[in-house]
Design an enzyme around this catalytic site. Structure first.
Site, PDB file in Angstrom:
ATOM      1  N   ASP A   1     -13.508 -33.365  61.894  1.00 39.13           N
ATOM      2  CA  ASP A   1     -13.325 -32.079  62.564  1.00 39.13           C
ATOM      3  C   ASP A   1     -12.245 -31.314  61.799  1.00 39.13           C
ATOM      4  O   ASP A   1     -11.054 -31.630  61.904  1.00 39.13           O
ATOM      5  CB  ASP A   1     -12.880 -32.274  64.016  1.00 39.13           C
TER       6      ASP A   1
ATOM      7  N   LYS B   1     -19.964 -27.625  69.234  1.00 44.37           N
ATOM      8  CA  LYS B   1     -19.014 -28.450  69.987  1.00 44.37           C
ATOM      9  C   LYS B   1     -18.038 -27.525  70.695  1.00 44.37           C
ATOM     10  O   LYS B   1     -17.383 -26.701  70.064  1.00 44.37           O
ATOM     11  CB  LYS B   1     -18.263 -29.413  69.064  1.00 44.37           C
TER      12      LYS B   1
ATOM     13  N   LYS C   1     -17.331 -25.627  65.967  1.00 42.83           N
ATOM     14  CA  LYS C   1     -16.527 -26.041  67.114  1.00 42.83           C
ATOM     15  C   LYS C   1     -15.616 -24.898  67.535  1.00 42.83           C
ATOM     16  O   LYS C   1     -15.040 -24.216  66.685  1.00 42.83           O
ATOM     17  CB  LYS C   1     -15.728 -27.288  66.733  1.00 42.83           C
TER      18      LYS C   1
END
Length: 219
Positions: free
Chosen positions: A90, A183, A154
């Site tokens: 991430d 996400k 995300k």
């Protein structure tokens, strides 16, 4: 639809997280068979060892939480955590570059990270920190992330001025490519929150409250 528990990246990214807390995170993730644990790089090897006999993945943050590191630093950090056992990364986009319209520079950085991840069987999730962006900038970020070959876009780090919103997830959904998932992360604390984000289009939820949400769900 996949099992509810597999939406969760069970997350602990606090600066003062202890080894005992990280082991508890892993134990909880195995108990509920979450998709992953999401941790800082220093905890990846411990998590990978603890989760070795489970289906729970290890996700590591890179260039976190500001995204303002050099590309070479992010690539080195990603390589290190992959070597330590992370199979999901991430990373935070360079937000200053995005706001200045330096899309080519961002795309180059993300493509290097995506290529590194994919050559090692890992996924790349790109955090765009929606709370700092206009809607036009969010759409531009969707396009850059799609073009880079990343696997997820995300919403948030959870360390800035705001977290995920349904409106942002709904804005992202039609502006990403068919191979990119969403996400949602930051401020998801209840079963109602989780269900709303899933309905809006999120395929993963980054949560520190995953266990409490599962307890609500199992009632």
């Amino acid at each position: 639809m996949k099992p509810f528990n597999k939406y969760f990246d069970h997350t602990l990214l606090k600066a003062d997280a202890s080894e005992t807390q990280i082991l508890d995170l892993c134990r909880q993730a195995m108990e509920h068979d979450f998709a992953s644990v999401c941790v800082n790089g220093c905890n990846v090897a411990l998590c990978a060892d603890t989760l070795a006999d489970s289906s729970v993945k290890v996700a590591a943050v890179v260039g976190f939480p500001l995204g303002a590191m050099s590309t070479s630093a992010k690539v080195f950090e990603a390589s290190q955590v992959i070597n330590d056992g992370a199979s999901e990364i991430d990373t935070v986009i360079n937000i200053g570059h995005l706001k200045e319209g330096k899309y080519t520079r961002i795309a180059s950085e993300l493509k290097q990270l995506a290529d590194l991840c994919h050559s090692n069987g890992a996924l790349l999730k790109v955090i765009i920190e929606t709370c700092l962006l206009t809607d036009e900038e969010k759409v531009a970020a969707c396009e850059v992330v799609t073009d880079s070959g990343a696997d997820f876009i995300k919403t948030s780090t959870g360390f800035s001025t705001g977290g995920a919103t349904e409106e942002d997830v709904k804005l992202m959904a039609p502006n990403i490519g068919p191979d990119v998932k969403i996400k949602a992360s930051g401020g998801i604390r209840t079963l109602d929150d989780a269900n709303r984000f899933i309905k809006a289009g999120a395929s993963r939820l980054g949560c520190s409250a995953s266990v409490a949400i599962m307890a609500e769900y199992l009632k």
